[in-house]
Design a protein around this motif. Structure first.
Motif, short mmCIF file in Angstrom:
data_model
loop_
_atom_site.label_atom_id
_atom_site.label_comp_id
_atom_site.label_asym_id
_atom_site.label_seq_id
_atom_site.Cartn_x
_atom_site.Cartn_y
_atom_site.Cartn_z
N VAL A 58 31.72 31.68 40.92
CA VAL A 58 31.54 32.86 41.76
C VAL A 58 30.07 32.94 42.17
N HIS A 59 29.18 32.75 41.19
CA HIS A 59 27.74 32.79 41.44
C HIS A 59 27.19 31.37 41.38
N LYS A 102 33.33 40.93 46.30
CA LYS A 102 32.61 39.68 46.55
C LYS A 102 31.58 39.92 47.63
N ARG A 103 30.54 39.12 47.63
CA ARG A 103 29.47 39.26 48.63
C ARG A 103 30.03 39.09 50.04
N SER A 104 29.39 39.75 51.01
CA SER A 104 29.84 39.64 52.40
C SER A 104 29.79 38.19 52.85
N GLY A 105 30.67 37.86 53.78
CA GLY A 105 30.74 36.49 54.26
C GLY A 105 31.73 35.64 53.49
N GLU A 106 32.18 36.12 52.34
CA GLU A 106 33.18 35.41 51.56
C GLU A 106 34.52 36.10 51.74
N ALA A 108 37.81 38.28 50.86
CA ALA A 108 37.90 39.57 50.16
C ALA A 108 38.25 39.33 48.69
N GLY A 109 37.88 40.26 47.86
CA GLY A 109 38.21 40.16 46.45
C GLY A 109 37.22 40.90 45.58
N GLN A 110 37.49 40.89 44.29
CA GLN A 110 36.67 41.62 43.33
C GLN A 110 36.11 40.68 42.27
N ILE A 111 34.93 41.02 41.79
CA ILE A 111 34.25 40.29 40.72
C ILE A 111 34.05 41.25 39.54
N TYR A 112 34.24 40.74 38.34
CA TYR A 112 33.99 41.49 37.11
C TYR A 112 32.90 40.75 36.35
N GLN A 113 31.88 41.49 35.90
CA GLN A 113 30.82 40.91 35.09
C GLN A 113 30.64 41.74 33.82
N MET A 129 24.28 37.34 26.80
CA MET A 129 25.34 36.47 27.34
C MET A 129 26.00 37.22 28.48
N ASP A 130 26.25 36.52 29.58
CA ASP A 130 27.01 37.15 30.65
C ASP A 130 28.26 36.34 30.94
N VAL A 131 29.31 37.05 31.30
CA VAL A 131 30.58 36.45 31.68
C VAL A 131 30.95 37.01 33.04
N THR A 132 31.31 36.14 33.96
CA THR A 132 31.70 36.56 35.31
C THR A 132 33.10 36.02 35.59
N VAL A 133 33.96 36.92 36.07
CA VAL A 133 35.35 36.56 36.35
C VAL A 133 35.71 36.97 37.77
N ASN A 134 36.37 36.09 38.47
CA ASN A 134 36.95 36.42 39.76
C ASN A 134 38.27 37.14 39.46
N ILE A 135 38.29 38.45 39.62
CA ILE A 135 39.47 39.25 39.28
C ILE A 135 40.69 38.83 40.10
N ASP A 136 40.46 38.24 41.27
CA ASP A 136 41.57 37.80 42.12
C ASP A 136 42.51 36.85 41.39
N LEU A 137 41.99 36.13 40.39
CA LEU A 137 42.83 35.21 39.62
C LEU A 137 44.00 35.93 38.96
N PHE A 138 43.84 37.23 38.72
CA PHE A 138 44.86 37.98 37.99
C PHE A 138 45.71 38.86 38.90
N GLN A 139 45.40 38.90 40.18
CA GLN A 139 46.17 39.72 41.12
C GLN A 139 47.57 39.14 41.26
N GLY A 140 48.56 40.03 41.34
CA GLY A 140 49.93 39.60 41.54
C GLY A 140 50.61 39.05 40.30
N LYS A 141 49.94 39.11 39.18
CA LYS A 141 50.53 38.61 37.93
C LYS A 141 51.08 39.78 37.14
N GLU A 142 52.26 40.21 37.55
CA GLU A 142 52.92 41.33 36.88
C GLU A 142 54.22 40.84 36.29
#
Length: 168
Positions: A58-59, A102-106, A108-113, A129-142
């Motif tokens: 993501v970064h 997510k930063r403009s130009g990319e 759409a979606g959400q980032i979790y840090q 320690m930092d952890v960064t996750v693209n939350i989009d990976l979990f979208q639609g997983k119901e």
């Protein structure tokens, strides 16, 4: 001995012992790099020491950042980074979490840090320690998606021959 040179001293074949088991350094590196999130670490002096090298980060990170002061790496938000690290160092907090688009130009979606204070068994601050996750990976997983609900696994179960123990 300089920490920058530590990576030159540890062979990829070196075995790292943990309380929960042991693993070769090269295997641990491979595992870290396939995790569905990215990680980074700065030491107690706020020097950026390490990051996971995941293929779909993501970064963006550059190896040139290793060994630099973390405030130099984030000049636009240095005042926020400084507060976060001071809170960890003082013990006022042990974690901070953020989420944002997510930063403009990319796409759409959400980032979790999540930023976490790393402490030794005596509570001494070792770094952040930092952890960064693209939350989009979990979208639609119901609902449920397990081997019991996936056709390929169901087929394997029906083809499986019974296993019999032999007692000699």
């Amino acid at each position: 001995m300089s920490e920058e040179k530590l990576s030159e001293l540890i062979s990829p074949e070196a075995v790292i012992n943990f309380e929960t088991g042991a693993i070769k350094a090269s295997t641990l590196d491979s595992i870290i790099n396939i995790l569905p999130f990215e990680m980074g670490f700065c030491d107690a002096d706020d020097i950026f020491r390490w990051y996971s090298n995941n293929p779909n980060r993501v970064h963006g990170r550059r190896k040139e950042a290793i060994g630099r002061h973390v405030l130099e790496l984030h000049p636009k938000v240095a005042h926020h980074v400084e507060k976060l690290l001071n809170d960890f160092r003082s013990g006022a907090r042990d974690e901070w979490e953020f989420w944002f688009p997510k930063r403009s130009g990319e796409e759409a979606g959400q980032i979790y840090q999540k930023f976490m204070a790393v402490r030794d068994e005596n509570g001494k601050y070792l770094g952040c320690m930092d952890v960064t996750v693209n939350i989009d990976l979990f979208q639609g997983k119901e609902g449920k998606h397990t081997p019991e609900t996936i056709d390929e696994f169901i087929a394997v179960k029906s083809e499986k021959k019974p296993f019999h123990f032999r007692i000699s």
